[in-house]
Design a protein around this motif. Structure first.
Motif, PDB file in Angstrom:
ATOM      1  N   ASN A 168      10.989   7.101  41.704  1.00  0.00           N
ATOM      2  CA  ASN A 168      11.580   7.573  40.448  1.00  0.00           C
ATOM      3  C   ASN A 168      12.564   8.708  40.698  1.00  0.00           C
ATOM      4  N   VAL A 169      12.207   9.641  41.593  1.00  0.00           N
ATOM      5  CA  VAL A 169      13.106  10.750  41.915  1.00  0.00           C
ATOM      6  C   VAL A 169      14.388  10.211  42.529  1.00  0.00           C
ATOM      7  N   LEU A 170      14.256   9.248  43.426  1.00  0.00           N
ATOM      8  CA  LEU A 170      15.429   8.655  44.054  1.00  0.00           C
ATOM      9  C   LEU A 170      16.300   7.925  43.031  1.00  0.00           C
ATOM     10  N   ARG A 171      15.682   7.174  42.153  1.00  0.00           N
ATOM     11  CA  ARG A 171      16.433   6.417  41.143  1.00  0.00           C
ATOM     12  C   ARG A 171      17.223   7.352  40.235  1.00  0.00           C
ATOM     13  N   TYR A 172      16.547   8.380  39.686  1.00  0.00           N
ATOM     14  CA  TYR A 172      17.248   9.283  38.777  1.00  0.00           C
ATOM     15  C   TYR A 172      18.222  10.193  39.512  1.00  0.00           C
ATOM     16  N   GLY A 173      17.929  10.540  40.746  1.00  0.00           N
ATOM     17  CA  GLY A 173      18.863  11.339  41.531  1.00  0.00           C
ATOM     18  C   GLY A 173      20.153  10.580  41.795  1.00  0.00           C
ATOM     19  N   LEU A 174      20.037   9.308  42.134  1.00  0.00           N
ATOM     20  CA  LEU A 174      21.234   8.491  42.342  1.00  0.00           C
ATOM     21  C   LEU A 174      22.009   8.304  41.044  1.00  0.00           C
ATOM     22  N   PHE A 175      21.284   8.172  39.945  1.00  0.00           N
ATOM     23  CA  PHE A 175      21.921   8.016  38.639  1.00  0.00           C
ATOM     24  C   PHE A 175      22.740   9.253  38.283  1.00  0.00           C
ATOM     25  N   PHE A 176      22.134  10.439  38.418  1.00  0.00           N
ATOM     26  CA  PHE A 176      22.852  11.672  38.092  1.00  0.00           C
ATOM     27  C   PHE A 176      23.967  11.952  39.103  1.00  0.00           C
ATOM     28  N   GLY A 177      23.792  11.563  40.342  1.00  0.00           N
ATOM     29  CA  GLY A 177      24.847  11.719  41.335  1.00  0.00           C
ATOM     30  C   GLY A 177      26.058  10.866  40.995  1.00  0.00           C
ATOM     31  N   ALA A 178      25.818   9.654  40.519  1.00  0.00           N
ATOM     32  CA  ALA A 178      26.919   8.774  40.127  1.00  0.00           C
ATOM     33  C   ALA A 178      27.667   9.344  38.926  1.00  0.00           C
ATOM     34  N   ILE A 179      26.940   9.891  37.969  1.00  0.00           N
ATOM     35  CA  ILE A 179      27.582  10.500  36.802  1.00  0.00           C
ATOM     36  C   ILE A 179      28.416  11.701  37.223  1.00  0.00           C
ATOM     37  N   PHE A 180      27.879  12.516  38.141  1.00  0.00           N
ATOM     38  CA  PHE A 180      28.612  13.684  38.635  1.00  0.00           C
ATOM     39  C   PHE A 180      29.903  13.256  39.336  1.00  0.00           C
ATOM     40  N   GLN A 181      29.843  12.203  40.124  1.00  0.00           N
ATOM     41  CA  GLN A 181      31.042  11.719  40.807  1.00  0.00           C
ATOM     42  C   GLN A 181      32.068  11.205  39.801  1.00  0.00           C
ATOM     43  N   LEU A 182      31.632  10.521  38.762  1.00  0.00           N
ATOM     44  CA  LEU A 182      32.568  10.051  37.745  1.00  0.00           C
ATOM     45  C   LEU A 182      33.238  11.212  37.024  1.00  0.00           C
ATOM     46  N   ILE A 183      32.473  12.254  36.741  1.00  0.00           N
ATOM     47  CA  ILE A 183      33.049  13.434  36.093  1.00  0.00           C
ATOM     48  C   ILE A 183      34.079  14.089  37.005  1.00  0.00           C
ATOM     49  N   CYS A 184      33.785  14.179  38.300  1.00  0.00           N
ATOM     50  CA  CYS A 184      34.732  14.778  39.246  1.00  0.00           C
ATOM     51  C   CYS A 184      36.007  13.951  39.351  1.00  0.00           C
ATOM     52  N   VAL A 185      35.889  12.642  39.403  1.00  0.00           N
ATOM     53  CA  VAL A 185      37.071  11.786  39.480  1.00  0.00           C
ATOM     54  C   VAL A 185      37.886  11.896  38.201  1.00  0.00           C
ATOM     55  N   LEU A 186      37.230  11.932  37.057  1.00  0.00           N
ATOM     56  CA  LEU A 186      37.959  12.077  35.794  1.00  0.00           C
ATOM     57  C   LEU A 186      38.642  13.433  35.700  1.00  0.00           C
ATOM     58  N   ALA A 187      38.029  14.478  36.263  1.00  0.00           N
ATOM     59  CA  ALA A 187      38.655  15.801  36.247  1.00  0.00           C
ATOM     60  C   ALA A 187      39.922  15.813  37.082  1.00  0.00           C
ATOM     61  N   ILE A 188      39.976  15.006  38.110  1.00  0.00           N
ATOM     62  CA  ILE A 188      41.186  14.931  38.938  1.00  0.00           C
ATOM     63  C   ILE A 188      42.260  14.104  38.232  1.00  0.00           C
ATOM     64  N   ILE A 189      41.857  13.012  37.615  1.00  0.00           N
ATOM     65  CA  ILE A 189      42.824  12.095  37.009  1.00  0.00           C
ATOM     66  C   ILE A 189      43.391  12.648  35.706  1.00  0.00           C
ATOM     67  N   LEU A 190      42.523  13.130  34.826  1.00  0.00           N
ATOM     68  CA  LEU A 190      42.968  13.577  33.512  1.00  0.00           C
ATOM     69  C   LEU A 190      43.489  15.009  33.586  1.00  0.00           C
ATOM     70  N   PRO A 191      44.666  15.258  33.027  1.00  0.00           N
ATOM     71  CA  PRO A 191      45.193  16.626  33.035  1.00  0.00           C
ATOM     72  C   PRO A 191      44.424  17.497  32.042  1.00  0.00           C
ATOM     73  N   VAL A 192      44.281  18.750  32.400  1.00  0.00           N
ATOM     74  CA  VAL A 192      43.576  19.690  31.538  1.00  0.00           C
ATOM     75  C   VAL A 192      44.603  20.652  30.965  1.00  0.00           C
ATOM     76  N   SER A 193      44.626  20.771  29.648  1.00  0.00           N
ATOM     77  CA  SER A 193      45.563  21.692  29.021  1.00  0.00           C
ATOM     78  C   SER A 193      44.977  23.094  29.064  1.00  0.00           C
ATOM     79  N   LYS A 194      45.804  24.057  29.436  1.00  0.00           N
ATOM     80  CA  LYS A 194      45.343  25.445  29.509  1.00  0.00           C
ATOM     81  C   LYS A 194      45.624  26.109  28.172  1.00  0.00           C
ATOM     82  N   SER A 195      44.585  26.569  27.512  1.00  0.00           N
ATOM     83  CA  SER A 195      44.755  27.174  26.207  1.00  0.00           C
ATOM     84  C   SER A 195      45.139  28.649  26.308  1.00  0.00           C
ATOM     85  N   HIS A 196      44.734  29.305  27.406  1.00  0.00           N
ATOM     86  CA  HIS A 196      45.068  30.713  27.550  1.00  0.00           C
ATOM     87  C   HIS A 196      46.368  30.866  28.348  1.00  0.00           C
TER      88      HIS A 196
END
Length: 76
Positions: free
Chosen positions: A20-48
């Motif tokens: 169970n630890v391995l299954r959920y760890g891999l699941f959260f790792g995959a989500i983290f990688q998707l967030i990192c890839v999206l942060a690189i691809i999508l531009p972030v507007s600077k409000s300040h």
């Protein structure tokens, strides 16, 4: 042909704690990688407002020296 066929589902053992630890760890790792890839691809507007002054020299005394060129040695 009169033999009875067993159509019951196979017995699957309960997942252990480490599975169970391995299954959920891999699941959260995959989500983290998707967030990192999206942060690189999508531009972030600077409000300040960024400080453009921090990139410029503060004093007029600060002058960048030109880089010295390396002496070129030619073989003859």
């Amino acid at each position: 042909m009169a033999a009875e066929l067993d159509f019951s589902p196979p017995e699957i053992p309960e997942p252990t704690f480490m599975e169970n630890v391995l299954r959920y760890g891999l699941f959260f790792g995959a989500i983290f990688q998707l967030i990192c890839v999206l942060a690189i691809i999508l531009p972030v507007s600077k409000s300040h407002k960024t400080d453009s002054d921090s990139f410029e020299p503060k004093n007029s005394e600060t002058v960048k020296k030109p880089k010295a060129t390396a002496p070129q040695i030619s073989k003859k």
